[in-house]
Design an enzyme around this catalytic site. Structure first.
Site, PDB file in Angstrom:
ATOM      1  N   GLY A 170      -1.097  -3.155   0.021  1.00  0.00           N
ATOM      2  CA  GLY A 170      -0.312  -4.149   0.748  1.00  0.00           C
ATOM      3  C   GLY A 170      -1.227  -4.972   1.624  1.00  0.00           C
ATOM      4  O   GLY A 170      -2.422  -4.666   1.768  1.00  0.00           O
ATOM      5  N   LYS A 171      -0.725  -6.013   2.175  1.00  0.00           N
ATOM      6  CA  LYS A 171      -1.506  -6.809   3.132  1.00  0.00           C
ATOM      7  C   LYS A 171      -0.529  -7.651   3.935  1.00  0.00           C
ATOM      8  O   LYS A 171       0.567  -7.970   3.458  1.00  0.00           O
ATOM      9  CB  LYS A 171      -2.467  -7.737   2.383  1.00  0.00           C
ATOM     10  CG  LYS A 171      -3.623  -8.200   3.220  1.00  0.00           C
ATOM     11  CD  LYS A 171      -4.740  -7.168   3.220  1.00  0.00           C
ATOM     12  CE  LYS A 171      -5.897  -7.556   4.101  1.00  0.00           C
ATOM     13  NZ  LYS A 171      -7.033  -6.636   3.942  1.00  0.00           N
TER      14      LYS A 171
END
Ligand code: NAD
Length: 425
Positions: A115-116
């Protein structure tokens, strides 16, 4: 190679990171013979959340910021990835960085997806109070996305352990219980891990050592140039120097410093901790950052920014070995040139994965309610990095491809086979 799924992006000077990532993903998917439904499932993120964050600024006015969190994949475990505060943050960039996290975690075999996140803001122009209110607003807006078993943020550009402390505090308040494992990269007193600060540079050193052994390079006869002298660059330089390699050039935003007889890295680190940058450093002759990349050295460690090695300068790179400390320092349009010239590139998703590996250890320690010694953290992280290098090297031999393509093959294969076992996309 002709691609079954998608034509390569047109080669331009400014490939965006999503295009660069997709080029490499496509090549690995083609070699793996990935079926179309798995390809389509892995290519797009599972979730992309965009939020508007109204924040009261110090002058009493309310300013609204855009925040993003992309979960690319949670097939191998909760998604993991940093939160970036920068004016350049946009959805394409966050999507690319989230996918990179999926491949990075899969390559080193830790039980995380990718994720980011990010907020479009300029943290240097904001007060501590404004940053705290913004971070708490972001955490509140993402309360259903974040979670120690769901999605675990960490620091990235423009954020730091203090930012993580605010996220941990706000999330704990909303959850009604202390939840340190919701973020990593926390200050030590709040449940951070020993060894985290040095972890990425240490992993770069372990990868460099593994690659040098394959190339039969003798450390005491080898030279190295390092671009970027922040967390990753300075620690990589220090630890690689400790292996006997002569570091002949270092650089930061102020310029590059070259001494063919070797620099004293400990001295340079002390200089930067006093002066805040290498500006005025007298240990070497001043050259430009572009010249540093093209020096006649054995090893090059880009540890600053994206897209430093491109189709424009790739032919002039003289190093036999490039170890990517930074994320995305080589544009995809330079890959074939480096390959043709026989340069071994240890790709970012492998070389700089020491950081996320120790983040994983931080999360494990938080969930155990126990602290490991630095020696234990380093030993386990070194083992992870060494095993990951060996499995990527083996895949490269098997598929007769570059280490970069092999790293994507190892990672995509792991995520694809897990998806199939789980029986859903
Ligand atoms: P940092 O902010 O500590 O250091 C960045 C360094 O790059 C500074 O010395 C800065 O002066 C220098 N720099 C900036 N512009 C430059 C230019 N044009 N030419 C040369 N040097 C320049 O950042 P960091 O944490 O060391 O991260 C560096 C890279 O490594 C980034 O790509 C980051 O995404 C990646 N990375 C970091 C970690 C980590 O744990 N810190 C983990 C994985 C990947």
């Amino acid at each position: 190679m002709t691609l079954k799924f998608k034509e390569p992006a047109p080669i331009t000077d400014d490939l965006n990171p999503l295009e660069s990532m997709m080029e490499r993903f496509n090549e690995a998917a083609e070699i793996l013979g990935l079926d179309e439904s798995t390809y389509n499932a892995l290519k797009s993120p599972e979730k992309a959340v965009i939020v508007s964050l109204p924040v009261t600024m110090d002058d009493g006015k309310i300013k609204t910021f855009q925040g993003y969190r992309v979960v690319h994949s949670s097939k191998l475990g909760p998604s993991k990835g940093g939160v970036r505060y920068s004016m350049g943050v946009n959805l394409d960039e966050v999507k690319a960085l989230a996918a990179w996290m999926t491949w990075k975690c899969a390559v080193v075999g830790i039980p995380y997806g990718g994720g980011k996140g990010g907020i479009q803001c300029d943290p240097r122009k904001m007060s501590q109070g404004e940053l705290e209110r913004l971070t708490r607003a972001f955490t509140g807006a993402m309360r259903d996305v974040f979670g120690p078993e769901r999605d675990i943020p960490a620091p990235d550009m423009g954020t730091n352990p203090q930012t993580m402390a605010w996220i941990m505090d706000e999330y704990s308040k909303l959850a009604g219980q202390a939840t340190p494992a919701v973020v990593t990269g926390k200050p030590l007193v709040l449940g951070g891990s020993l060894g985290r600060v040095e972890a990425t540079g240490r992993g770069v050193m372990v990868s460099t050592r593994s690659a040098m052994a394959k190339l039969k390079m003798n450390p005491t006869e080898s030279t190295c140039a390092v671009q970027g002298f922040g967390n990753v660059g300075s620690i990589s330089a220090k630890l690689i120097e400790q292996q006997g390699v002569t570091i002949v050039a270092i650089s930061d935003i102020s310029g590059a410093y070259y001494n063919p007889d070797g620099l004293d890295i400990e001295e340079a680190i002390n200089y930067v901790s006093r002066e805040k940058s290498l500006e005025g450093y007298k240990g070497g002759k001043i050259i430009s950052n572009d010249e540093l990349l093209e020096l006649d050295v054995d090893i090059l460690i880009p540890a600053a920014l994206e897209d430093q090695i491109t189709e424009e300068n790739a032919d002039r790179i003289k190093a036999k070995l490039i170890v990517e400390g930074a994320n995305g320092p080589t544009a995809s349009n330079a890959d074939a040139i480096l390959d043709k010239n026989g340069v071994m590139v240890v790709p970012d998703i492998l070389a700089n994965a020491g950081g996320v590996s120790v983040s994983y250890f931080e999360w494990v320690q938080n969930r155990l309610g126990y602290f490991w010694t630095e020696e234990r953290v380093n030993r386990r992280a070194d083992r992870i990095m060494k095993q990951a290098f060996d499995s990527v090297y083996k895949a490269a031999r098997k598929h007769k491809c570059s280490l970069r393509t092999a790293a994507y093959i190892v990672a995509i294969d792991k995520v694809a086979s897990t998806s199939k076992l789980r029986g859903s996309f």
